[in-house]
Design an enzyme around this catalytic site. Structure first.
Site, short mmCIF file in Angstrom:
data_model
loop_
_atom_site.label_atom_id
_atom_site.label_comp_id
_atom_site.label_asym_id
_atom_site.label_seq_id
_atom_site.Cartn_x
_atom_site.Cartn_y
_atom_site.Cartn_z
N LYS A 243 0.66 -1.20 0.28
CA LYS A 243 -0.04 0.02 0.31
C LYS A 243 1.06 0.98 0.05
O LYS A 243 1.64 1.86 1.04
CB LYS A 243 -0.73 0.29 0.86
CG LYS A 243 -1.61 1.00 1.34
CD LYS A 243 -2.81 1.28 2.53
CE LYS A 243 -3.78 2.30 2.46
NZ LYS A 243 -4.80 2.00 3.77
N LYS B 285 -2.45 -1.62 -3.74
CA LYS B 285 -3.11 -0.48 -3.24
C LYS B 285 -1.91 0.20 -3.47
O LYS B 285 -1.09 0.84 -2.74
CB LYS B 285 -4.07 -0.17 -2.36
CG LYS B 285 -5.01 0.70 -2.11
CD LYS B 285 -5.15 0.82 -1.06
CE LYS B 285 -6.23 1.60 -0.48
NZ LYS B 285 -6.88 1.85 0.63
#
Ligand code: PBG
Length: 336
Positions: free
Chosen positions: A201, A253
């Site tokens: 992330k 992400k």
């Protein structure tokens, strides 16, 4: 609970538990079953509240959330990912671990609505619940305290499991979060609850609209825990570490600016890989389309297809329900 000492049981069966979970992780095109709908539920809301920077997305009331969950189940989506927006925030994010907190009651609402027909997932992170907006608790110097935060994540996992969640989604990028959550769940008889780990992330400008969606009060940034955008080897390492700690799925992400990371992670791990088509990616297409600058429907399918092509088995997207509706009766699958 987790097998013989020295011989931890690898919980492959978790994702085989229900037809919907098996559908979620089946390998193969753009299909409803591969799409997960992220949703926001706002404590105390009497009417759904529009999110200005995400046209078409709302902060749900508990009632409108149940309807969204029922629709998602009816469409055969891969799942629903819940984010709570509490009325009161504090330094420790108390609302996250409170069984009566908005996210936990929303889990129970959704499970009551859809049963085993739709995997119910929940964001496992403190940022929606803290008044400073960080994903963890702060130490005396104001830095995010990794290990103190892990204790709260463990508690939060147990609250979500008690509420009936199918998958928890630890998204705070604290070191060791997956292992701590796994052992807390196993130790409390929740071996069947799966973990969708937000593994790679990145600190991203594309989260902007999400901050509005959860009424975030964050000042500054998350660069001491989220990853630097230039690093791909590190993203793979994060995913491998999470698999080692017991992640059932790993996530990359954002999606679009990180498709190479997605491919690298897909090739490195032996669990399903998810990608999060995040708020800023959604907002860009909607904004351009509103001005007539882009063919919205085609752009959406092209984006989602590219994310699948890069290696995502599962895609979290705010367009999940719409796309599933469009794909219905279409023989073209993911082409446009
Ligand atoms: C953290 C979390 C965030 C998003 C999902 N989980 C925000 C952040 O890390 O800053 C962003 C999702 C999106 O932008 O659509 N709880």
């Amino acid at each position: 609970m987790s097998g013989q000492p020295g011989f931890p049981t690898v919980r492959q069966r978790r994702l085989r538990r229900t037809p919907a979970l098996r559908r979620l992780v089946a390998e193969t095109s753009l299909e409803a079953r591969q799409l997960v709908l992220p949703v926001f539920v706002r404590e105390g809301a009497r009417e759904p509240v529009a999110i200005t920077s995400m046209p078409g997305v709302v902060q749900h009331t508990r009632d409108s959330l149940r309807k969204a969950a029922a629709e998602a189940a009816e469409l055969g989506l891969g799942g629903i990912m819940l984010f709570g927006v509490p009325e009161h925030k504090d330094a420790r994010g108390t609302g996250a671990v409170d069984p009566a907190g908005i996210l936990n009651v929303a889990i129970t609402d959704c499970v009551a609505e859809v049963g085993d027909a739709l995997p119910v997932m929940a964001d496992l992170c403190l940022d929606e619940f803290t008044d400073h907006g960080h994903c963890g608790v702060l130490d005396a110097s104001g830095a995010v305290d990794n290990d103190a935060t892990l204790e709260l994540y463990a508690e939060m996992a147990l609250a979500q499991a008690a509420a009936g969640v199918d998958l928890v989604g630890p998204s705070g990028m604290m070191d060791g979060q997956v292992g701590v959550v796994r052992s807390a769940l196993d130790g409390a008889g929740h071996a069947g609850v799966a973990i969708l780990a937000y593994s790679a992330k990145y600190a991203s400008a594309f989260y902007g609209p999400f901050r509005e969606a959860v009424d975030s009060s964050l000042q500054g940034d998350r660069r001491t825990y989220q990853q630097d955008g230039g690093n791909v080897v590190e993203g793979v390492r994060e995913a491998l570490l999470d698999v080692g700690e017991g992640a059932d799925l790993v996530m990359v992400k954002p999606a679009l600016a990180y498709l190479d990371v997605l491919r690298a992670v897909r090739e490195a791990v032996d669990v399903p890989v998810a990608a999060y088509n995040i708020s800023g990616e959604y907002a860009m297409v909607e904004a351009a389309a509103a001005r007539g600058w882009i063919d919205r429907d085609a752009a959406i399918l092209e984006m989602l297809t590219s994310i699948r092509r890069a290696g995502a088995d599962v895609v979290l997207t705010y367009w999940a329900a719409e796309v599933a509706t469009r794909l219905r009766g279409s023989l073209r699958g993911g082409s446009w």
